[in-house]
Design a protein around this motif. Sequence first.
Motif, mmCIF file in Angstrom:
data_model
loop_
_atom_site.group_PDB
_atom_site.id
_atom_site.type_symbol
_atom_site.label_atom_id
_atom_site.label_comp_id
_atom_site.label_asym_id
_atom_site.label_seq_id
_atom_site.Cartn_x
_atom_site.Cartn_y
_atom_site.Cartn_z
ATOM 1 N N LYS A 93 7.866 -1.092 10.300
ATOM 2 C CA LYS A 93 7.523 -0.059 11.292
ATOM 3 C C LYS A 93 7.200 -0.675 12.652
ATOM 4 N N ALA A 104 0.859 -1.186 0.000
ATOM 5 C CA ALA A 104 0.000 0.000 0.000
ATOM 6 C C ALA A 104 0.899 1.242 0.000
ATOM 7 N N THR A 137 10.334 1.973 -0.453
ATOM 8 C CA THR A 137 11.603 2.633 -0.779
ATOM 9 C C THR A 137 12.556 2.568 0.411
ATOM 10 N N ARG A 158 13.458 2.216 10.602
ATOM 11 C CA ARG A 158 13.865 3.349 11.443
ATOM 12 C C ARG A 158 14.960 2.941 12.416
ATOM 13 N N ASP A 204 8.806 -0.424 15.179
ATOM 14 C CA ASP A 204 9.106 0.568 16.222
ATOM 15 C C ASP A 204 7.846 1.298 16.667
ATOM 16 N N LEU A 205 6.806 1.284 15.812
ATOM 17 C CA LEU A 205 5.565 2.009 16.132
ATOM 18 C C LEU A 205 4.521 1.123 16.830
HETATM 19 N N1 GTP Z 1 8.548 4.925 12.147
HETATM 20 C C1 GTP Z 1 8.897 4.355 11.004
HETATM 21 N N2 GTP Z 1 8.715 5.024 9.865
HETATM 22 C C2 GTP Z 1 9.083 4.419 8.711
HETATM 23 C C3 GTP Z 1 9.647 3.126 8.674
HETATM 24 N N3 GTP Z 1 9.882 2.793 7.373
HETATM 25 C C4 GTP Z 1 9.506 3.847 6.641
HETATM 26 N N4 GTP Z 1 9.009 4.833 7.435
HETATM 27 C C5 GTP Z 1 8.479 6.133 7.019
HETATM 28 O O1 GTP Z 1 7.266 5.893 6.308
HETATM 29 C C6 GTP Z 1 7.117 6.866 5.274
HETATM 30 C C7 GTP Z 1 6.919 6.160 3.934
HETATM 31 O O2 GTP Z 1 8.081 5.412 3.607
HETATM 32 P P1 GTP Z 1 8.470 5.073 2.106
HETATM 33 O O3 GTP Z 1 9.676 4.222 2.157
HETATM 34 O O4 GTP Z 1 8.513 6.307 1.289
HETATM 35 O O5 GTP Z 1 7.199 4.209 1.688
HETATM 36 P P2 GTP Z 1 6.794 3.680 0.233
HETATM 37 O O6 GTP Z 1 6.028 2.421 0.430
HETATM 38 O O7 GTP Z 1 7.987 3.609 -0.640
HETATM 39 O O8 GTP Z 1 5.816 4.842 -0.258
HETATM 40 P P3 GTP Z 1 5.193 5.025 -1.748
HETATM 41 O O9 GTP Z 1 6.269 4.693 -2.741
HETATM 42 O O10 GTP Z 1 4.803 6.472 -1.770
HETATM 43 O O11 GTP Z 1 4.015 4.098 -1.812
HETATM 44 C C8 GTP Z 1 8.389 7.722 5.304
HETATM 45 O O12 GTP Z 1 8.106 8.884 6.044
HETATM 46 C C9 GTP Z 1 9.386 6.841 6.037
HETATM 47 O O13 GTP Z 1 10.391 7.576 6.703
HETATM 48 C C10 GTP Z 1 9.836 2.442 9.911
HETATM 49 O O14 GTP Z 1 10.297 1.302 9.998
HETATM 50 N N5 GTP Z 1 9.425 3.109 11.037
#
Ligand code: GTP
Length: 223
Positions: free
Chosen positions: A165, A38, A44, A198, A167-168
């Motif tokens: 995530k 999602a 990323t 994180r 950590d959350l």
């Molecule tokens: N607290 C926390 N935040 C995280 C973690 N992994 C990613 N994030 C945050 O979640 C948000 C989205 O992360 P992305 O890696 O851009 O997610 P994505 O799935 O690639 O997003 P899209 O390509 O837009 O679908 C960012 O603000 C990250 O810093 C984690 O393990 N813990």
Amino acid sequence: MHKIDVGAKILQANEEIAQENKEIFKKHGVFTVNIMSAPGAGKTSVLEETIKRLKDEFAIAVIEGDLQTSVDSDRIKALGIPAYQITTGNVCHLDARMIHNALHDFKLDGFDILFIENVGNLVCPAEFYLGEDLRAMVYSVVEGAEKPKKYPLMFHEVEVVLLNKIDLLPYAGVEIDELKRNVLEVNPTAKIFPISCRTGDGLDEWINWFRNRVKRFKENVKS
Ligand SMILES: Nc1nc2c(ncn2[C@@H]2O[C@H](COP(=O)(O)OP(=O)(O)OP(=O)(O)O)[C@@H](O)[C@H]2O)c(=O)[nH]1
Ligand SMILES: [Mg+2]
């Protein structure tokens, strides 16, 4: 009146091109990973953390799929890794044709691993095989323990589920064991890795498993 199932035809056409892609990947000895989730679950971020840990061992390339913008491919390029951006406009998934076209411009010679980050969407990408060797999904644990049952398709279609995530978890009120049980109910053979991009928790386990998977593939290609 003769009824045509347009959906089935589209998927059949996609499957044929995906098989061609698979041959191209195989010919180049490239292990290809389709990463789905999602929006915002952390695709990323998982790529960044995985690349940082493996880029001295393997030659890595990335294809990024997004509706708009090159934000994600810019993040990958910042790590010194070649990244090719596909912008799909309003199409909610990558399909095999898009990858096939990208391979005209983006040469695979010399690479060991190709990561494909799919468009952020919890349903559609899982329907479209791209010719990949491994399908992995990232799931953000804060979205709740029940989602594997509500949106089973992607959980069912992947080999690996990265529960990101963690950590959350203390803030989200989500029970990780319940979430794992629900994933396994939908996909009993899923390999599950609870991780945090994180804090780095759980990443070693994921990286070790993934490294072995790539090495096995490379040995099979050679023999
Ligand atoms: N607290 C926390 N935040 C995280 C973690 N992994 C990613 N994030 C945050 O979640 C948000 C989205 O992360 P992305 O890696 O851009 O997610 P994505 O799935 O690639 O997003 P899209 O390509 O837009 O679908 C960012 O603000 C990250 O810093 C984690 O393990 N813990
Ligand atoms: Mg992304």
